[in-house]
Design an enzyme around this catalytic site. Structure first.
Site, PDB file in Angstrom:
ATOM      1  N   GLY A 141       0.823  -1.207   0.000  1.00 19.39           N
ATOM      2  CA  GLY A 141       0.000   0.000   0.000  1.00 19.39           C
ATOM      3  C   GLY A 141       0.856   1.256   0.000  1.00 19.39           C
ATOM      4  N   ASP A 195      -6.942  -0.482   5.974  1.00 24.91           N
ATOM      5  CA  ASP A 195      -8.005   0.353   5.415  1.00 24.91           C
ATOM      6  C   ASP A 195      -8.865   0.954   6.513  1.00 24.91           C
ATOM      7  OD1 ASP A 195      -7.412  -0.157   2.633  1.00 24.91           O
ATOM      8  OD2 ASP A 195      -7.956  -2.223   3.133  1.00 24.91           O
ATOM      9  N   LYS A 208      -8.463  -4.981   6.074  1.00 29.45           N
ATOM     10  CA  LYS A 208      -7.358  -4.817   5.127  1.00 29.45           C
ATOM     11  C   LYS A 208      -7.729  -5.492   3.817  1.00 29.45           C
ATOM     12  CE  LYS A 208      -3.144  -5.560   6.515  1.00 29.45           C
ATOM     13  NZ  LYS A 208      -2.716  -4.468   5.607  1.00 29.45           N
ATOM     14  N   GLY A 241      -7.700  -3.484   0.767  1.00 31.29           N
ATOM     15  CA  GLY A 241      -8.040  -2.459  -0.231  1.00 31.29           C
ATOM     16  C   GLY A 241      -7.076  -2.503  -1.412  1.00 31.29           C
ATOM     17  N   GLU A 291      -0.334 -10.482   3.232  1.00 30.00           N
ATOM     18  CA  GLU A 291      -0.244  -9.566   4.383  1.00 30.00           C
ATOM     19  C   GLU A 291      -0.608 -10.296   5.667  1.00 30.00           C
ATOM     20  OE1 GLU A 291      -2.950  -6.536   3.089  1.00 30.00           O
ATOM     21  OE2 GLU A 291      -1.311  -5.223   2.434  1.00 30.00           O
TER      22      GLU A 291
HETATM   23  O1  DER Z   1      -4.516  -3.696   1.285  1.00 31.31           O
HETATM   24  C1  DER Z   1      -4.105  -3.335   2.397  1.00 31.31           C
HETATM   25  O2  DER Z   1      -4.554  -3.773   3.481  1.00 31.31           O
HETATM   26  C2  DER Z   1      -3.046  -2.294   2.402  1.00 31.31           C
HETATM   27  O3  DER Z   1      -2.360  -2.321   3.600  1.00 31.31           O
HETATM   28  C3  DER Z   1      -3.652  -0.950   2.066  1.00 31.31           C
HETATM   29  O4  DER Z   1      -5.038  -0.999   1.909  1.00 31.31           O
HETATM   30  C4  DER Z   1      -3.315   0.127   3.058  1.00 31.31           C
HETATM   31  O5  DER Z   1      -3.769   1.308   2.517  1.00 31.31           O
HETATM   32  P1  DER Z   1      -2.853   2.609   2.338  1.00 31.31           P
HETATM   33  O6  DER Z   1      -2.445   2.657   0.918  1.00 31.31           O
HETATM   34  O7  DER Z   1      -3.775   3.698   2.749  1.00 31.31           O
HETATM   35  O8  DER Z   1      -1.659   2.472   3.269  1.00 31.31           O
END
Ligand code: DER
Length: 232
Positions: free
Chosen positions: A31, A87, A97, A99, A106
């Protein structure tokens, strides 16, 4: 922007306060916030003392771009500390999480880590999961199970379930780094994340959910006013 500086503040503070001097294996999430985690770790002068484990292709590139040693979770199944974004974060540190479509690796890295630290900007703080992040709970599934799992999720109470599309980037569904599909299931407010995770995970065809419960020890939030707050 204040969001970008908030991400950087949270990431730098989390590394400065938690990076163990004797760390041997470090998990790097995916992310936009974790970019600053990799940048800060890349400034350490003992970079050759530890390896970094990625959580997908983007994460792997972050490790390479910051001159960090790249390891695999196959070689290093035990991780000392892992940093990742989220997220949405609830006060008990349950997270949504996925996103960024990287939730499987992860969660694998977070679960393999002795310590798991979340870094985020102020937008991710939430009273109840599902209230700030309204795009649905990301769920990684085996591709051919998508129609069945969509039905199952609706029976579980999901108001809406979408097969995540590649949008302008790719015709058809997003394919994850693990060659799977992603569903985004809207369950509204998630009062008991562990219970909902268990119900979803039990569905045949589900690989993993974006409900991260009992994993994070601490969360760092960059605030709009330039402060950093933490939840533990
Ligand atoms: O996909 C996830 O969980 C990532 O960690 C991400 O969604 C985190 O978002 P960010 O781009 O706002 O750090």
């Amino acid at each position: 922007s204040s969001v970008e500086s908030a991400k950087k503040l949270a990431a730098y503070r989390a590394v400065d306060e938690n990076f163990p001097p004797a760390a041997k294996v470090v998990g790097i999430g995916s992310g936009s916030t974790v970019i600053y985690v990799a940048e800060r770790i890349g400034q350490l002068d003992n970079k050759s003392d530890f390896v970094c484990i990625p959580t997908g292709f983007q994460s792997q590139q972050l490790i390479i771009d910051n001159g960090l040693r790249l390891g695999t979770i196959e070689q290093f199944p035990h991780i000392d500390i892992a940093f990742d974004g989220a997220d949405e974060v609830a006060p008990n540190l349950d997270c949504i999480k996925g996103g960024g479509a990287c939730l499987f690796q992860e969660k694998l890295v977070a679960a393999a880590a002795d310590k798991f630290i979340v870094v985020a900007d102020y937008r991710k703080k939430s009273e109840v999961l599902g209230r700030q992040w309204t795009q649905g709970i990301p769920i990684e599934i085996v591709p051919n199970a998508y129609a069945k799992v969509i039905n199952d999720l609706k029976k579980l109470g999901a108001k809406k379930v979408d097969l995540r599309s590649g949008g302008k980037a790719k015709a058809g569904p997003v394919i994850t780094d693990n060659h799977n599909f992603l569903l985004d299931a809207d369950f509204g407010d998630v009062k008991d994340a562990k219970k909902l995770h268990d119900e979803i995970k039990a569905l045949v065809g589900v690989v993993e959910t974006g409900l991260f419960t009992d994993l994070a020890q601490k969360a760092y939030f960059g605030e709009e006013n330039g402060e950093v707050s933490t939840w533990t």
